[in-house]
Motif scaffolding. Structure first.
Motif, PDB file in Angstrom:
ATOM      1  N   ARG A  88       0.830  -1.208   0.000  1.00 54.59           N
ATOM      2  CA  ARG A  88       0.000   0.000   0.000  1.00 54.59           C
ATOM      3  C   ARG A  88       0.862   1.255   0.000  1.00 54.59           C
ATOM      4  NH1 ARG A  88      -4.588   0.290   4.384  1.00 54.59           N
ATOM      5  NH2 ARG A  88      -4.838   2.270   3.252  1.00 54.59           N
ATOM      6  N   LEU A  89       1.902   1.244   0.816  1.00 51.15           N
ATOM      7  CA  LEU A  89       2.803   2.399   0.861  1.00 51.15           C
ATOM      8  C   LEU A  89       3.546   2.560  -0.457  1.00 51.15           C
ATOM      9  CD1 LEU A  89       4.228   1.871   4.459  1.00 51.15           C
ATOM     10  CD2 LEU A  89       2.525   3.561   3.749  1.00 51.15           C
ATOM     11  N   ASP A  90       3.893   1.424  -1.068  1.00 52.52           N
ATOM     12  CA  ASP A  90       4.585   1.460  -2.357  1.00 52.52           C
ATOM     13  C   ASP A  90       3.668   2.047  -3.426  1.00 52.52           C
ATOM     14  OD1 ASP A  90       6.609   1.054  -4.218  1.00 52.52           O
ATOM     15  OD2 ASP A  90       6.048  -1.043  -4.582  1.00 52.52           O
ATOM     16  N   ALA A  91       2.409   1.637  -3.419  1.00 49.78           N
ATOM     17  CA  ALA A  91       1.456   2.157  -4.402  1.00 49.78           C
ATOM     18  C   ALA A  91       1.272   3.661  -4.261  1.00 49.78           C
ATOM     19  CB  ALA A  91       0.115   1.444  -4.250  1.00 49.78           C
ATOM     20  N   MET A  92       1.518   4.178  -3.058  1.00 52.13           N
ATOM     21  CA  MET A  92       1.420   5.617  -2.804  1.00 52.13           C
ATOM     22  C   MET A  92       2.717   6.343  -3.164  1.00 52.13           C
ATOM     23  SD  MET A  92      -0.485   5.256   0.900  1.00 52.13           S
ATOM     24  CE  MET A  92      -0.600   7.006   1.265  1.00 52.13           C
ATOM     25  N   GLY A  93       3.731   5.588  -3.571  1.00 48.80           N
ATOM     26  CA  GLY A  93       5.012   6.187  -3.931  1.00 48.80           C
ATOM     27  C   GLY A  93       5.846   6.620  -2.738  1.00 48.80           C
ATOM     28  N   LEU A  94       5.611   5.989  -1.574  1.00 46.03           N
ATOM     29  CA  LEU A  94       6.232   6.465  -0.335  1.00 46.03           C
ATOM     30  C   LEU A  94       7.411   5.623   0.129  1.00 46.03           C
ATOM     31  CD1 LEU A  94       3.010   7.398   1.657  1.00 46.03           C
ATOM     32  CD2 LEU A  94       4.385   8.821   0.125  1.00 46.03           C
ATOM     33  N   VAL A  95       7.719   4.540  -0.567  1.00 39.83           N
ATOM     34  CA  VAL A  95       8.859   3.713  -0.167  1.00 39.83           C
ATOM     35  C   VAL A  95       9.742   3.464  -1.388  1.00 39.83           C
ATOM     36  CG1 VAL A  95       7.609   2.590   1.715  1.00 39.83           C
ATOM     37  CG2 VAL A  95       7.612   1.541  -0.557  1.00 39.83           C
TER      38      VAL A  95
END
Length: 304
Positions: free
Chosen positions: A93-100
């Motif tokens: 989920r965090l990856d999909a948000m571009g945050l990791v």
């Protein structure tokens, strides 16, 4: 006994990589007795994501120590090793948000960069609240395509949170903060402003393990319905990262109570790495649960 208007659920979350010591006993007792006073639930979690150090015999030792102390949990323990899929889903989920992003710098790379920066500026490198240097490599040092190529090629990596992007994504009309119960776990609360930026781009997972302490603890607390996190002051500042992740993942923020630490004769926190005397050794030497309570500065149980 006080019965709360809302559920009171707390947990004791040791790592089964050694035997419990007096510091663990204090935290377990604080949790169990707060649940008893509030008519709530006391849960146990085995933080066993480190498969190289965590062992079944240590888990059994933890259960034996808790039973001896008289603070058996109200349900079977949750084992982190059985929930890697939950952590991977949160990370996705965090990856999909571009945050990791995957970071490939080794510990020696980081140490060398810190030394060079300090030599160049004549000033100490920025450090996190635990005293470790902040990650010194900006995300932009590699493009996302270059990172993807290295990852596919098998280069070792960790997954880091892009702190600046995460804070921007979490910004809103509510400040990033948590409720802290100061005197007792169920006592009066004050609002503490989170300062997640002080940690820099923290590690959330590794190539071989899809999680880290920061990520797993917030997923676990939500999954277990924890309403009150009762733990040592050594984790007070880490709460800023946890509150940020809770906001990003849409998870509830519990009430926190950070209790005093149990120190050794030299004033350092008791730890397994410093070979703190285990509860098993104290028990073998003739100590009783009531004596443990006295050593921890706690009142004896009513049966005394």
């Amino acid at each position: 006994m006080c019965v709360p208007a809302v559920p009171f659920v707390c947990r004791f979350a040791p790592s089964p990589n050694g035997r419990l010591h007096l510091g663990h006993a204090f935290s377990a007792l604080m949790n169990a007795e707060a649940a008893r006073r509030m008519g709530g639930t006391f849960l146990l979690r085995m933080e066993d994501i480190d498969a190289t150090r965590c062992r079944p015999e240590y888990e059994q030792g933890i259960l034996q120590d808790l039973a001896w102390l008289g603070v058996a949990p109200d349900a079977p323990p949750r084992r982190q090793s059985a929930h890697f899929a939950d952590y991977a889903a949160a990370l996705a989920r965090l990856d999909a948000m571009g945050l990791v992003y995957p970071a490939f710098e080794s510990r020696s790379d980081i140490a060398r960069a810190v030394i060079e920066a300090e030599a160049r500026t004549g000033r100490p490198a920025p450090r996190d609240p635990d005293g470790a240097p902040l990650f010194p490599f900006p995300r932009a040092v590699l493009t996302d395509a270059e990172r993807a190529s290295r990852r596919v090629g098998g280069t070792p990596f960790v997954v880091r949170l892009d702190m600046a992007a995460a804070l921007a994504a979490a910004a809103g009309d509510r400040p990033l903060a948590w409720p802290e119960a100061r005197d007792t776990p169920e006592g009066p609360r004050e609002t503490v402003a989170a300062d997640a930026a002080a940690w820099g781009d923290v590690v959330l997972a590794r190539k071989e393990v899809p999680t880290s302490y920061h990520l797993s603890v917030v997923v676990d607390d939500a999954a277990q319905g924890i309403t009150h996190v009762i733990r040592g002051m050594d984790l007070y500042h880490a709460t800023s990262v946890h509150v940020l992740l809770q906001r990003l993942l849409g998870l509830p923020t519990p009430v926190y109570h950070h209790h005093r630490l149990i120190l050794d004769a030299s004033g350092h926190k008791l730890s397994k790495s410093n070979a703190a005397t285990s509860l098993a050794a104290l028990r073998a030497g003739g100590a009783t649960p009531q004596e443990i309570r006295r050593r921890l500065g706690l009142q004896p149980t009513p049966s005394t």
